[in-house]
Design a protein around this motif. Structure first.
Motif, PDB file in Angstrom:
ATOM      1  N   TYR A 161      38.775 157.067  62.775  1.00 45.81           N
ATOM      2  CA  TYR A 161      38.893 158.440  62.289  1.00 45.81           C
ATOM      3  C   TYR A 161      38.328 159.437  63.295  1.00 45.81           C
ATOM      4  O   TYR A 161      37.450 159.116  64.089  1.00 45.81           O
ATOM      5  CB  TYR A 161      38.183 158.584  60.940  1.00 45.81           C
ATOM      6  CG  TYR A 161      38.959 157.962  59.798  1.00 45.81           C
ATOM      7  CD1 TYR A 161      39.854 158.708  59.051  1.00 45.81           C
ATOM      8  CD2 TYR A 161      38.805 156.614  59.484  1.00 45.81           C
ATOM      9  CE1 TYR A 161      40.580 158.150  58.018  1.00 45.81           C
ATOM     10  CE2 TYR A 161      39.518 156.034  58.443  1.00 45.81           C
ATOM     11  CZ  TYR A 161      40.408 156.809  57.714  1.00 45.81           C
ATOM     12  OH  TYR A 161      41.136 156.245  56.695  1.00 45.81           O
ATOM     13  N   ASP A 162      38.827 160.678  63.213  1.00 50.31           N
ATOM     14  CA  ASP A 162      38.364 161.734  64.109  1.00 50.31           C
ATOM     15  C   ASP A 162      36.925 162.125  63.813  1.00 50.31           C
ATOM     16  O   ASP A 162      36.143 162.406  64.715  1.00 50.31           O
ATOM     17  CB  ASP A 162      39.262 162.978  63.964  1.00 50.31           C
ATOM     18  CG  ASP A 162      40.711 162.689  64.305  1.00 50.31           C
ATOM     19  OD1 ASP A 162      40.942 161.879  65.227  1.00 50.31           O
ATOM     20  OD2 ASP A 162      41.604 163.256  63.668  1.00 50.31           O
ATOM     21  N   ASN A 163      36.598 162.183  62.552  1.00 51.75           N
ATOM     22  CA  ASN A 163      35.278 162.630  62.140  1.00 51.75           C
ATOM     23  C   ASN A 163      34.775 161.692  61.054  1.00 51.75           C
ATOM     24  O   ASN A 163      35.391 161.583  59.992  1.00 51.75           O
ATOM     25  CB  ASN A 163      35.353 164.068  61.613  1.00 51.75           C
ATOM     26  CG  ASN A 163      34.027 164.582  61.133  1.00 51.75           C
ATOM     27  OD1 ASN A 163      32.977 164.226  61.673  1.00 51.75           O
ATOM     28  ND2 ASN A 163      34.046 165.424  60.106  1.00 51.75           N
ATOM     29  N   GLY A 182      45.394 161.583  57.590  1.00 49.07           N
ATOM     30  CA  GLY A 182      44.855 162.915  57.814  1.00 49.07           C
ATOM     31  C   GLY A 182      44.890 163.693  56.510  1.00 49.07           C
ATOM     32  O   GLY A 182      45.879 163.646  55.780  1.00 49.07           O
ATOM     33  N   GLU A 231      48.348 170.491  61.450  1.00 50.62           N
ATOM     34  CA  GLU A 231      47.539 169.484  62.126  1.00 50.62           C
ATOM     35  C   GLU A 231      46.371 169.129  61.212  1.00 50.62           C
ATOM     36  O   GLU A 231      45.555 169.984  60.868  1.00 50.62           O
ATOM     37  CB  GLU A 231      47.009 170.018  63.459  1.00 50.62           C
ATOM     38  CG  GLU A 231      46.212 168.974  64.237  1.00 50.62           C
ATOM     39  CD  GLU A 231      45.718 169.502  65.569  1.00 50.62           C
ATOM     40  OE1 GLU A 231      44.780 168.910  66.119  1.00 50.62           O
ATOM     41  OE2 GLU A 231      46.281 170.522  66.036  1.00 50.62           O
ATOM     42  N   LYS A 232      46.329 167.882  60.820  1.00 51.26           N
ATOM     43  CA  LYS A 232      45.319 167.437  59.867  1.00 51.26           C
ATOM     44  C   LYS A 232      44.257 166.601  60.575  1.00 51.26           C
ATOM     45  O   LYS A 232      44.582 165.706  61.350  1.00 51.26           O
ATOM     46  CB  LYS A 232      45.952 166.617  58.743  1.00 51.26           C
ATOM     47  CG  LYS A 232      46.907 167.426  57.876  1.00 51.26           C
ATOM     48  CD  LYS A 232      47.449 166.598  56.736  1.00 51.26           C
ATOM     49  CE  LYS A 232      48.361 167.431  55.835  1.00 51.26           C
ATOM     50  NZ  LYS A 232      48.870 166.643  54.692  1.00 51.26           N
ATOM     51  N   GLU A 233      43.025 166.928  60.289  1.00 49.68           N
ATOM     52  CA  GLU A 233      41.925 166.159  60.851  1.00 49.68           C
ATOM     53  C   GLU A 233      41.689 164.931  59.981  1.00 49.68           C
ATOM     54  O   GLU A 233      41.658 165.020  58.758  1.00 49.68           O
ATOM     55  CB  GLU A 233      40.660 167.000  60.906  1.00 49.68           C
ATOM     56  CG  GLU A 233      39.511 166.304  61.633  1.00 49.68           C
ATOM     57  CD  GLU A 233      38.303 167.208  61.771  1.00 49.68           C
ATOM     58  OE1 GLU A 233      37.574 167.075  62.765  1.00 49.68           O
ATOM     59  OE2 GLU A 233      38.094 168.054  60.891  1.00 49.68           O
ATOM     60  N   ARG A 234      41.521 163.812  60.630  1.00 50.98           N
ATOM     61  CA  ARG A 234      41.319 162.560  59.905  1.00 50.98           C
ATOM     62  C   ARG A 234      39.816 162.395  59.652  1.00 50.98           C
ATOM     63  O   ARG A 234      39.089 161.837  60.462  1.00 50.98           O
ATOM     64  CB  ARG A 234      41.899 161.391  60.693  1.00 50.98           C
ATOM     65  CG  ARG A 234      43.400 161.511  60.924  1.00 50.98           C
ATOM     66  CD  ARG A 234      43.958 160.378  61.740  1.00 50.98           C
ATOM     67  NE  ARG A 234      43.345 160.300  63.051  1.00 50.98           N
ATOM     68  CZ  ARG A 234      43.629 159.373  63.959  1.00 50.98           C
ATOM     69  NH1 ARG A 234      44.523 158.448  63.681  1.00 50.98           N
ATOM     70  NH2 ARG A 234      43.039 159.373  65.134  1.00 50.98           N
ATOM     71  N   ASN A 235      39.394 162.911  58.504  1.00 52.94           N
ATOM     72  CA  ASN A 235      37.986 162.852  58.131  1.00 52.94           C
ATOM     73  C   ASN A 235      37.732 161.645  57.245  1.00 52.94           C
ATOM     74  O   ASN A 235      38.557 161.301  56.390  1.00 52.94           O
ATOM     75  CB  ASN A 235      37.583 164.113  57.358  1.00 52.94           C
ATOM     76  CG  ASN A 235      37.671 165.356  58.206  1.00 52.94           C
ATOM     77  OD1 ASN A 235      37.420 165.309  59.405  1.00 52.94           O
ATOM     78  ND2 ASN A 235      38.030 166.476  57.600  1.00 52.94           N
ATOM     79  N   VAL A 284      43.391 171.544  59.693  1.00 57.66           N
ATOM     80  CA  VAL A 284      42.512 172.289  60.586  1.00 57.66           C
ATOM     81  C   VAL A 284      43.277 173.322  61.409  1.00 57.66           C
ATOM     82  O   VAL A 284      42.686 174.226  61.973  1.00 57.66           O
ATOM     83  CB  VAL A 284      41.744 171.334  61.535  1.00 57.66           C
ATOM     84  CG1 VAL A 284      40.776 170.485  60.749  1.00 57.66           C
ATOM     85  CG2 VAL A 284      42.703 170.463  62.334  1.00 57.66           C
TER      86      VAL A 284
END
Length: 438
Positions: free
Chosen positions: A296-298, A121, A256-260, A125
């Motif tokens: 990944y999330d995005n 991540g 909270e980190k988005e996994r881009n 976000v």
């Protein structure tokens, strides 16, 4: 068992008979799938159904005017029996494909290949308050850590405490006064102050100040009690708290980190990249896209085609486009670096840069331009896939040069694909390289 249960059982059997994932990657029809939906063919299991036997359409009692013994003629075609003039059925064959999303695809590929890639991540976000686990020296009284304060005070109490009755008896040694007892106490590591000794000495009657002829006699006749035993017996009346002992709890800030992830796919479209080579690129890159999208999330994708020059294309064009020009691989990395720096900063995005071709490149371009550009583009993983169905060409040296230069690097993979049988091994080589680096 009813008809519905039979139908569900046959469908379950069909799913079990779907094409093996590795077999699907190597030989399956990837074109039936979409970027966000993987459709794996099922080896068809015909579902049972009731059907009328058309041979029984004549005979006694089978129609007006029919009498026993009259010929009944040939059975007439029925709607939906497959005649050319009939309308095709509208009900889809749901049992012909097993559908999975990229997340399920990634999970199953992990299991089959023994991978354990843990996506990182990066972009924050949301920030939230977690448990009160962090400590500071200042804060509101409601967050004072009483447990810490008590422990520090108790440690000080233990360090400062001493057996007062035992030291008091030392003041009764004939000829000893506060100064002599103070020196003796220091040798005994007793934390007594001169002020206390002087005050206590004044309280002792003059007749008692010669109770003991020597300190040895006093020590032999007076029992000494250590601090811990005395506290267990008598308890603690007072804890010496100090300001510096105070600690205040405050909540841990949870990020909270988005996994881009951005995946850059680069393909050689020059005249030497004929159909078989293009198909091998598609069989390698498409599962990699599905896998990373599932992890990944995005996920975003950039597709770059190149001959002597490079340009962006959409996904549909990427695997089919073909040019008649020469080859300069560095042109694609120049486009990739410009796009990544403009829209996908390394601090916020995971990056994968995958390139594929037949390893043919213009003279000195690999050493003088491609390798330096790869070193300048931060990425989780760089990979080059060589596709040479007929074996290595004499001037196909790009993969070899890249592999030799980055042989000790943990973020560069080189794979060789000469037939569909090599695809799964190439995917494993690429993904396991990042796993080992992580």
């Amino acid at each position: 068992m009813g008809l519905r249960e039979d139908l569900e059982r046959y469908r379950a059997v069909g799913e079990e008979r779907r094409q093996d994932l590795a077999e699907f990657i190597q030989y399956g029809d990837l074109g039936q799938s979409r970027q966000d939906e993987v459709r794996i063919p099922i080896k068809i299991v015909d579902l049972p159904e009731f059907a009328y036997d058309q041979r029984d359409t004549g005979g006694v009692g089978q129609g007006e005017g029919a009498e026993e013994g009259d010929p009944v003629g040939q059975p007439q075609p029925q709607p939906g029996d497959g005649d050319e003039d009939g309308e095709p059925g509208e009900e889809g064959g749901e049992h012909e494909y097993y559908e999975m999303n990229p997340e399920e695809f990634a999970q199953e590929l992990d299991e089959q290949l023994g991978l354990d890639l843990d996506p990182k991540g990066k972009k924050v976000v949301e920030e939230s308050e977690g448990d009160f686990t962090d400590i500071t020296r200042t804060g509101p009284s409601s967050t004072l850590d009483f447990e810490h304060l008590f422990k520090e005070g108790l440690k000080r109490k233990l360090a400062m405490d001493f057996d007062r009755e035992f030291v008091r008896e030392a003041l009764k040694v004939d000829g000893w006064g506060p100064a002599t007892v103070f020196d003796w106490a220091r040798d005994q590591h007793v934390p007594v102050s001169k002020a206390w000794l002087e005050e206590t000495y004044d309280e002792i009657d003059d007749a008692e100040k010669a109770t003991w002829d020597s300190i040895e006699e006093m020590e032999a006749n007076v029992e000494r009690t250590d601090t811990a035993a005395r506290i267990r017996r008598e308890g603690v009346d007072q804890i010496p708290f100090r300001r510096e002992d105070e600690r205040y709890r405050y909540p841990e800030i949870v990020e909270e980190k988005e996994r881009n992830v951005v995946v850059v796919n680069i393909r050689d479209v020059s005249g030497s990249m004929r159909q078989k080579k293009r198909e091998l690129v598609e069989r390698t890159f498409t599962p990699l896209d599905w896998y990373l999208q599932g992890k990944y999330d995005n996920a975003e994708f950039v597709y770059i085609a190149h001959d002597a020059d490079a340009w962006e294309v959409d996904r549909e064009e990427f695997f089919g486009i073909r040019s008649g020009g020469g080859t300069r691989i560095s042109s694609a990395y120049e486009v990739a670096m410009e796009r990544l720096e403009a829209e996908y900063p390394w601090s916020e995005w995971n990056r994968y840069v995958f390139a594929a071709g037949d390893s043919e490149n213009s003279s000195n371009d690999t050493e003088e331009h491609v390798i330096p550009l790869m070193e300048q583009i931060p990425a989780n993983l760089h990979a080059y896939v060589e596709t040479q169905p007929s074996g290595n060409a004499i001037n196909a040296t790009h993969a070899e040069e890249v592999g030799r230069h980055f042989r000790d690097a943990g973020d560069v993979a080189v794979a060789y694909v000469s037939s569909p049988e090599d695809v799964v091994d190439a995917i494993y080589e690429i993904l396991s390289t990042e796993e080992e680096d992580a």
